[in-house]
Design a protein around this motif. Structure first.
Motif, PDB file in Angstrom:
ATOM      1  N   TYR A  50       5.006  -2.801  11.523  1.00  0.00           N
ATOM      2  CA  TYR A  50       4.088  -1.980  10.743  1.00  0.00           C
ATOM      3  C   TYR A  50       2.756  -1.899  11.483  1.00  0.00           C
ATOM      4  CZ  TYR A  50       7.294  -2.241   6.798  1.00  0.00           C
ATOM      5  OH  TYR A  50       8.379  -2.132   5.984  1.00  0.00           O
ATOM      6  N   ASP A  78       3.816  -9.363   7.342  1.00  0.00           N
ATOM      7  CA  ASP A  78       4.333  -9.668   6.000  1.00  0.00           C
ATOM      8  C   ASP A  78       4.816  -8.392   5.307  1.00  0.00           C
ATOM      9  OD1 ASP A  78       4.925 -10.785   3.557  1.00  0.00           O
ATOM     10  OD2 ASP A  78       2.860 -11.337   3.075  1.00  0.00           O
ATOM     11  N   GLU A  79       6.063  -8.390   4.885  1.00  0.00           N
ATOM     12  CA  GLU A  79       6.667  -7.223   4.244  1.00  0.00           C
ATOM     13  C   GLU A  79       5.973  -6.856   2.929  1.00  0.00           C
ATOM     14  OE1 GLU A  79       9.293  -4.072   4.047  1.00  0.00           O
ATOM     15  OE2 GLU A  79       9.261  -5.535   5.666  1.00  0.00           O
ATOM     16  N   LYS A  80       5.543  -7.850   2.142  1.00  0.00           N
ATOM     17  CA  LYS A  80       4.874  -7.576   0.860  1.00  0.00           C
ATOM     18  C   LYS A  80       3.536  -6.871   1.073  1.00  0.00           C
ATOM     19  CE  LYS A  80       6.976 -11.430  -1.596  1.00  0.00           C
ATOM     20  NZ  LYS A  80       6.766 -12.706  -2.261  1.00  0.00           N
ATOM     21  N   VAL A  81       2.775  -7.317   2.048  1.00  0.00           N
ATOM     22  CA  VAL A  81       1.495  -6.677   2.365  1.00  0.00           C
ATOM     23  C   VAL A  81       1.741  -5.255   2.866  1.00  0.00           C
ATOM     24  CG1 VAL A  81      -0.545  -6.791   3.852  1.00  0.00           C
ATOM     25  CG2 VAL A  81       0.371  -8.880   2.847  1.00  0.00           C
ATOM     26  N   GLN A  83       4.252  -3.228   2.128  1.00  0.00           N
ATOM     27  CA  GLN A  83       4.643  -2.356   1.021  1.00  0.00           C
ATOM     28  C   GLN A  83       3.429  -1.943   0.186  1.00  0.00           C
ATOM     29  OE1 GLN A  83       7.562  -0.872   0.679  1.00  0.00           O
ATOM     30  NE2 GLN A  83       8.129  -1.926   2.568  1.00  0.00           N
ATOM     31  N   LYS A  84       2.478  -2.840   0.007  1.00  0.00           N
ATOM     32  CA  LYS A  84       1.257  -2.495  -0.733  1.00  0.00           C
ATOM     33  C   LYS A  84       0.426  -1.481   0.050  1.00  0.00           C
ATOM     34  CE  LYS A  84       0.919  -6.925  -3.122  1.00  0.00           C
ATOM     35  NZ  LYS A  84       0.173  -8.179  -3.221  1.00  0.00           N
ATOM     36  N   ARG A  87       1.315   2.280  -0.036  1.00  0.00           N
ATOM     37  CA  ARG A  87       0.894   3.041  -1.220  1.00  0.00           C
ATOM     38  C   ARG A  87      -0.610   3.291  -1.253  1.00  0.00           C
ATOM     39  NH1 ARG A  87       2.819  -0.828  -5.403  1.00  0.00           N
ATOM     40  NH2 ARG A  87       3.082  -2.189  -3.654  1.00  0.00           N
ATOM     41  N   ASP A 115      -3.145 -10.028   7.160  1.00  0.00           N
ATOM     42  CA  ASP A 115      -2.295 -10.939   6.392  1.00  0.00           C
ATOM     43  C   ASP A 115      -2.490 -10.827   4.891  1.00  0.00           C
ATOM     44  OD1 ASP A 115      -4.784 -12.068   6.313  1.00  0.00           O
ATOM     45  OD2 ASP A 115      -4.178 -14.022   7.058  1.00  0.00           O
ATOM     46  N   SER A 116      -3.538 -10.115   4.442  1.00  0.00           N
ATOM     47  CA  SER A 116      -3.713  -9.919   2.999  1.00  0.00           C
ATOM     48  C   SER A 116      -4.648  -8.743   2.736  1.00  0.00           C
ATOM     49  CB  SER A 116      -4.265 -11.184   2.329  1.00  0.00           C
ATOM     50  OG  SER A 116      -5.548 -11.479   2.812  1.00  0.00           O
ATOM     51  N   LEU A 131      -4.399  -5.975  -7.113  1.00  0.00           N
ATOM     52  CA  LEU A 131      -3.151  -6.147  -6.354  1.00  0.00           C
ATOM     53  C   LEU A 131      -2.565  -7.502  -6.603  1.00  0.00           C
ATOM     54  CD1 LEU A 131      -4.269  -4.491  -3.052  1.00  0.00           C
ATOM     55  CD2 LEU A 131      -2.817  -3.546  -4.794  1.00  0.00           C
TER      56      LEU A 131
END
Length: 131
Positions: A50, A78-81, A83-84, A87, A115-116, A131
């Motif tokens: 990404y 990080d996949e979660k970060v 995906q956020k 959007r 990382d965040s 978030l």
């Protein structure tokens, strides 16, 4: 002679290992950046990573009485970060990042790794999203 060769090869391997750890695994700096999320995509030939770009505005330009924008290019592991961030295109985003001295292909093209996400603000409504 065998002992000498063993120590020379061992020393070379040790120096290479220390260099690799310092260049690619040591976190040189960390901090936060804010700006409009201009671009965010998953790309790559062998390693899909990404990659994104924040546009930071309001910096003094080279010419008097001018403004120029600054780009902050980054990668996300990080996949979660990720995906956020997918959007949040076009929104004001504040992110926390780590800076390394070198980029690894499976970690991304940039030495900056986000990382965040600290905050997201929609510029049209000026509302901060949780978030």
């Amino acid at each position: 002679m065998r002992k000498f060769l063993f120590f020379v090869i061992g020393g070379i391997v040790l120096i290479f290992t220390i260099f690799f750890i310092y260049k690619y695994l040591y976190v040189y700096a960390d901090g936060s950046k804010a700006g409009e999320l201009n671009y965010f995509a998953k790309k790559g030939y062998m390693f899909k990573t990404y990659e994104g770009r924040l546009i930071q505005s309001g910096f003094r330009g080279r010419q008097p009485n001018t403004l120029q924008s600054n780009e902050f290019t980054f990668s996300v592991v990080d996949e979660k970060v990720a995906q956020k961030l997918l959007r949040c295109s076009g929104k004001q985003v504040e992110v926390h990042y780590k800076q390394y001295l070198g980029a690894l292909p499976w970690r991304g093209y940039s030495v900056y790794i986000v990382d965040s996400i600290l905050s997201v603000t929609d510029p049209l409504t000026l509302e901060k999203e949780q978030l």
